[in-house]
Write an enzyme that holds these catalytic residues in place. Structure first.
Site, PDB file in Angstrom:
ATOM      1  N   ASN A 105     -10.511  32.825 -23.187  1.00 46.96           N
ATOM      2  CA  ASN A 105     -11.550  32.641 -22.184  1.00 46.96           C
ATOM      3  C   ASN A 105     -12.240  33.954 -21.804  1.00 46.96           C
ATOM      4  O   ASN A 105     -13.411  33.956 -21.432  1.00 46.96           O
ATOM      5  CB  ASN A 105     -10.922  31.999 -20.934  1.00 46.96           C
ATOM      6  CG  ASN A 105     -11.844  32.003 -19.749  1.00 46.96           C
ATOM      7  OD1 ASN A 105     -12.844  31.303 -19.710  1.00 46.96           O
ATOM      8  ND2 ASN A 105     -11.510  32.813 -18.744  1.00 46.96           N
ATOM      9  N   LYS A 161     -20.204  35.116 -29.651  1.00 42.02           N
ATOM     10  CA  LYS A 161     -19.791  33.734 -29.351  1.00 42.02           C
ATOM     11  C   LYS A 161     -20.048  32.817 -30.547  1.00 42.02           C
ATOM     12  O   LYS A 161     -19.262  31.899 -30.829  1.00 42.02           O
ATOM     13  CB  LYS A 161     -20.541  33.224 -28.123  1.00 42.02           C
ATOM     14  CG  LYS A 161     -20.199  33.945 -26.829  1.00 42.02           C
ATOM     15  CD  LYS A 161     -18.783  33.661 -26.377  1.00 42.02           C
ATOM     16  CE  LYS A 161     -18.532  34.180 -24.969  1.00 42.02           C
ATOM     17  NZ  LYS A 161     -17.175  33.871 -24.477  1.00 42.02           N
ATOM     18  N   SER A 217      -7.950  35.601 -14.190  1.00 39.56           N
ATOM     19  CA  SER A 217      -7.872  36.080 -12.807  1.00 39.56           C
ATOM     20  C   SER A 217      -9.008  35.586 -11.926  1.00 39.56           C
ATOM     21  O   SER A 217      -9.004  35.797 -10.717  1.00 39.56           O
ATOM     22  CB  SER A 217      -7.847  37.616 -12.778  1.00 39.56           C
ATOM     23  OG  SER A 217      -9.061  38.144 -13.280  1.00 39.56           O
ATOM     24  N   ARG A 218     -10.003  34.917 -12.518  1.00 43.43           N
ATOM     25  CA  ARG A 218     -11.144  34.447 -11.731  1.00 43.43           C
ATOM     26  C   ARG A 218     -11.878  33.357 -12.492  1.00 43.43           C
ATOM     27  O   ARG A 218     -11.597  33.086 -13.663  1.00 43.43           O
ATOM     28  CB  ARG A 218     -12.106  35.608 -11.436  1.00 43.43           C
ATOM     29  CG  ARG A 218     -12.634  36.269 -12.683  1.00 43.43           C
ATOM     30  CD  ARG A 218     -13.568  37.425 -12.384  1.00 43.43           C
ATOM     31  NE  ARG A 218     -14.071  38.024 -13.614  1.00 43.43           N
ATOM     32  CZ  ARG A 218     -15.092  38.876 -13.656  1.00 43.43           C
ATOM     33  NH1 ARG A 218     -15.698  39.231 -12.551  1.00 43.43           N
ATOM     34  NH2 ARG A 218     -15.490  39.383 -14.809  1.00 43.43           N
ATOM     35  N   ASP A 255     -21.321  28.413 -12.133  1.00 49.14           N
ATOM     36  CA  ASP A 255     -21.312  29.255 -10.937  1.00 49.14           C
ATOM     37  C   ASP A 255     -20.092  30.165 -10.957  1.00 49.14           C
ATOM     38  O   ASP A 255     -19.060  29.857 -10.373  1.00 49.14           O
ATOM     39  CB  ASP A 255     -21.322  28.381  -9.684  1.00 49.14           C
ATOM     40  CG  ASP A 255     -21.466  29.203  -8.410  1.00 49.14           C
ATOM     41  OD1 ASP A 255     -21.826  30.392  -8.510  1.00 49.14           O
ATOM     42  OD2 ASP A 255     -21.208  28.659  -7.318  1.00 49.14           O
ATOM     43  N   TYR A 295     -29.003  39.082 -24.310  1.00 46.53           N
ATOM     44  CA  TYR A 295     -27.735  38.401 -24.596  1.00 46.53           C
ATOM     45  C   TYR A 295     -27.350  38.478 -26.077  1.00 46.53           C
ATOM     46  O   TYR A 295     -26.431  37.820 -26.523  1.00 46.53           O
ATOM     47  CB  TYR A 295     -27.844  36.929 -24.157  1.00 46.53           C
ATOM     48  CG  TYR A 295     -26.529  36.292 -23.778  1.00 46.53           C
ATOM     49  CD1 TYR A 295     -25.945  36.520 -22.538  1.00 46.53           C
ATOM     50  CD2 TYR A 295     -25.870  35.427 -24.651  1.00 46.53           C
ATOM     51  CE1 TYR A 295     -24.748  35.919 -22.181  1.00 46.53           C
ATOM     52  CE2 TYR A 295     -24.667  34.831 -24.301  1.00 46.53           C
ATOM     53  CZ  TYR A 295     -24.114  35.086 -23.069  1.00 46.53           C
ATOM     54  OH  TYR A 295     -22.915  34.488 -22.706  1.00 46.53           O
TER      55      TYR A 295
END
Length: 272
Positions: free
Chosen positions: A82, A149, A10-11, A179, A142
Site C-alpha cells: 500500500n 503504478k 500508519s495512516r 480523502d 504524476y
C-alpha cells in the site's frame, strides 16, 4: 489466525485496512517510514478493540530492511503493498535521483517483498498491490509515480501467472480520488481544480473514503475471491469511465439555460 503485512499502515487507507482486518481476527503487521507515533496509535487502537497488531519501521528503498522483515522465519499469509512515495514534478524536472528513488520505493520493493513472502505462503496466500488511476490516465506532475503504478499492475499479472500453481492469488486495486493526506497534498495547489470541483466530476458525486478502498482490498483477500487473480479492480466511483465534457458541468449549463423559461412559466416578468 491469518497474518497480514500492510506497508504504509500508519495512516489513510493502510490504517483503515489494518483495523478492518484485525476486527476480522487477522494478526496485522503494519509498516511505517517516518511517523512512529501514528503507527503506534493505529496499533494501540487495534489492541484496545481486542485485535492483534504490531508496527515495524520499513524503509522501502532498503533491501536490508526488507530482508529483516522476514528474519527468524517470519511469514505472512497476505501481503498488501500500500505504501507509495514519489516526486510530483513535470517530467522535464525529474532528476535521476527522483526516478531511481521512486522506482525503488514503489516497484522494486513490491517485487522483493513478494519474492520473500511467497516462499512461505500457504496455498490460500494473497498478494494485493494498491495502485491508482494515474497508472491508466495522465495528469500533471504524476508521471513518475503513475508509471510506477502501471508497472505494478504489470507485475501483478506476471506474478499471478507464475504463483498460480501454488494456489496464491495476486491482484491490484486501482484507486481514484480518496480523502487521504496524499490527496490533500497533491490538490493543495492553486493551479489545480479544488476538491469540490473534482468531486463533481466523479459520476458518484463524491471523493472516496479510505473505507471504500480498504473494503475492496479486503474482498480480494477473502475466500470469496479465491478464483480471481491477475486482475486490477478499479475503485474510483466511475472517474475513469468519463471524459470532458463532464456531466456535472453540462447539467449546470442546462440548468442555467432553462432559467429564463422557468421564470416565464412561474409568471415572473422576463427582462426586456
Amino acid at each position: 489466525m491469518p497474518r497480514a503485512l500492510i506497508t504504509g499502515g500508519s495512516r489513510g487507507v493502510g490504517a483503515r485496512l489494518a483495523a478492518i482486518l484485525a476486527a476480522d481476527g487477522v494478526d496485522v503487521t503494519i509498516t511505517y517510514r517516518r511517523s512512529r507515533e501514528s503507527a503506534d496509535e493505529v496499533v494501540a487502537g487495534i489492541r484496545a478493540a481486542g485485535g492483534s497488531a504490531k508496527a515495524v519501521r520499513l524503509e522501502l528503498e532498503s533491501t536490508d530492511d526488507i530482508e529483516a522483515l522476514f528474519a527468524d522465519g517470519a511469514r505472512f499469509d497476505w501481503l498488501v503493498a500500500n505504501a507509495a512515495a514519489s516526486a510530483f514534478k513535470p517530467i522535464e524536472r525529474l532528476s535521476p535521483s527522483n526516478l531511481e528513488r521512486s522506482w525503488q520505493t514503489n516497484v522494486r520493493s513490491f517485487v522483493l517483498l513478494a519474492q520473500r513472502a511467497v516462499t512461505r505462503m500457504p496455498r490460500s496466500g494473497r498478494i494485493v498491490a494498491v495502485t491508482s488511476y494515474g497508472a491508466q490516465r495522465a495528469f500533471p506532475a504524476y508521471g513518475a509515480i503513475g508509471a510506477d503504478k502501471a508497472a505494478l499492475e504489470s507485475w501483478v499479472r506476471h506474478m499471478a501467472a507464475e504463483f498460480g500453481e501454488r494456489g496464491i492469488t495476486v491482484n491490484a486495486v486501482n484507486g481514484g480520488l480518496f480523502d487521504t493526506d496524499s490527496f490533500r497534498h497533491y490538490y493543495d495547489d492553486p493551479a489545480l481544480p479544488d476538491a469540490a470541483t473534482m468531486a463533481e466530476r466523479v459520476p458518484l458525486g463524491r471523493i472516496g473514503t479510505p473505507d471504500d478502498l480498504a473494503y475492496a482490498v479486503r474482498f480480494l483477500l477473502s475466500p470469496e475471491a479465491s478464483y480471481i487473480t491477475g486482475h486490477t479492480l478499479v475503485v474510483d466511483g466511475g472517474l475513469t469511465i468519463v471524459a470532458p465534457p463532464y456531466w456535472s458541468e453540462v447539467r449546470a449549463a442546462q440548468r442555467e439555460s432553462r432559467e429564463p423559461e422557468r421564470r416565464e412559466t412561474t409568471g415572473e416578468e422576463r427582462p426586456r
